[in-house]
Design an enzyme around this catalytic site. Sequence first.
Site, PDB file in Angstrom:
ATOM      1  N   THR A   1       4.750 -16.739 -35.296  1.00  0.00           N
ATOM      2  CA  THR A   1       5.247 -16.386 -33.975  1.00  0.00           C
ATOM      3  C   THR A   1       5.494 -17.652 -33.155  1.00  0.00           C
ATOM      4  O   THR A   1       5.325 -18.760 -33.656  1.00  0.00           O
ATOM      5  CB  THR A   1       4.249 -15.443 -33.264  1.00  0.00           C
ATOM      6  N   ASN A   2       5.929 -17.471 -31.926  1.00  0.00           N
ATOM      7  CA  ASN A   2       6.110 -18.584 -30.993  1.00  0.00           C
ATOM      8  C   ASN A   2       5.142 -18.409 -29.842  1.00  0.00           C
ATOM      9  O   ASN A   2       4.803 -17.279 -29.493  1.00  0.00           O
ATOM     10  CB  ASN A   2       7.531 -18.568 -30.413  1.00  0.00           C
TER      11      ASN A   2
END
Length: 301
Positions: free
Chosen positions: A109-110
């Site tokens: 994810t970010n």
Amino acid sequence: MAASLHQMTAFAKIVGTGSLSAAARELGVSTAVVSRKLGALEARLGVRLLNRTTRRIALTDEGARYHEACLRILAEIEAFFQPKSLAGKRVLVTAGPTEEPIDPVRVITNASSGKMGFAVARAAREAGAEVTLISGPVALATPAGLARVDVRTAQEMFDAVKAAAGSSDIFVSVAAVSDYRVANRVAQKIKKRAGEGPRLELVENPDILAWVAKQRAAPFCVGFAAESEKLGEHAREKRARKGIPLLAANLAQEAIGSDDNAITLFDDNGEHPLGRGPKIELARKLVAHVAALMAARQRRR
Ligand code: C5P
């Protein structure tokens, strides 16, 4: 009115902290000073701060719900006083991160809280627009009066955007979309083996913003860029590469997870620093800029 509204917002923040001592800690002064200032503010505005006498209930569920309701009412009052620069427009906003599964429990994810995207959606709705907010996994309450679609992966976000983009006048892509997804994702949890990490095969995700910008009769597209250095250089390059009229750039280390941010806008006329401040205030400035650019376009037609 503007000064009173500002003071009411400050009030609400203090109410939200739930006690005088918490407010004092937040403001870095003694509780006696907070109490005196609140008294003076009450007298000046002709209002009564309920939390001064009911602060014990703030610590109960009922108190928390009560404060939540107060903050919602306050948000509606603030919204009422915003210029209706996007009245009649349909605005699509993406926010938050996306998540790409590796196995049933692990993801790529970010880092993104979603706060900036939610602020943009709220500001657009305050400006009179009909707003659809497509959000990745975040822990944020939906701002009043807008439609929210929750998604997880970049592909899900892409599908949701494709379904809504055609009927939107403006698309603001604030989401921190995962650049890659895992091609060799597995159905069962990968077991740890000493000294050996799993090998991930990554494939690039579709660039949602670039896709929307390329459509015939595309909505007015606004991109975001979180950079760690050389803000202007990267922002100008990104705006050109994505083929979008407006790009909002910020430094990732200042923006991620914070309630405040500092943004510079890049468009055909050059660069426009919006300064530093709470994300909702920057979002309102961004909305005003978008409205002005759209009005200028309209005049040219
Ligand atoms: O290329 P980069 O990720 O830095 O660009 C950021 C901008 O592009 C943001 O507006 C983001 O929402 C959008 N984006 C997208 N789809 C991707 C990657 C980024 O819409 N796959």
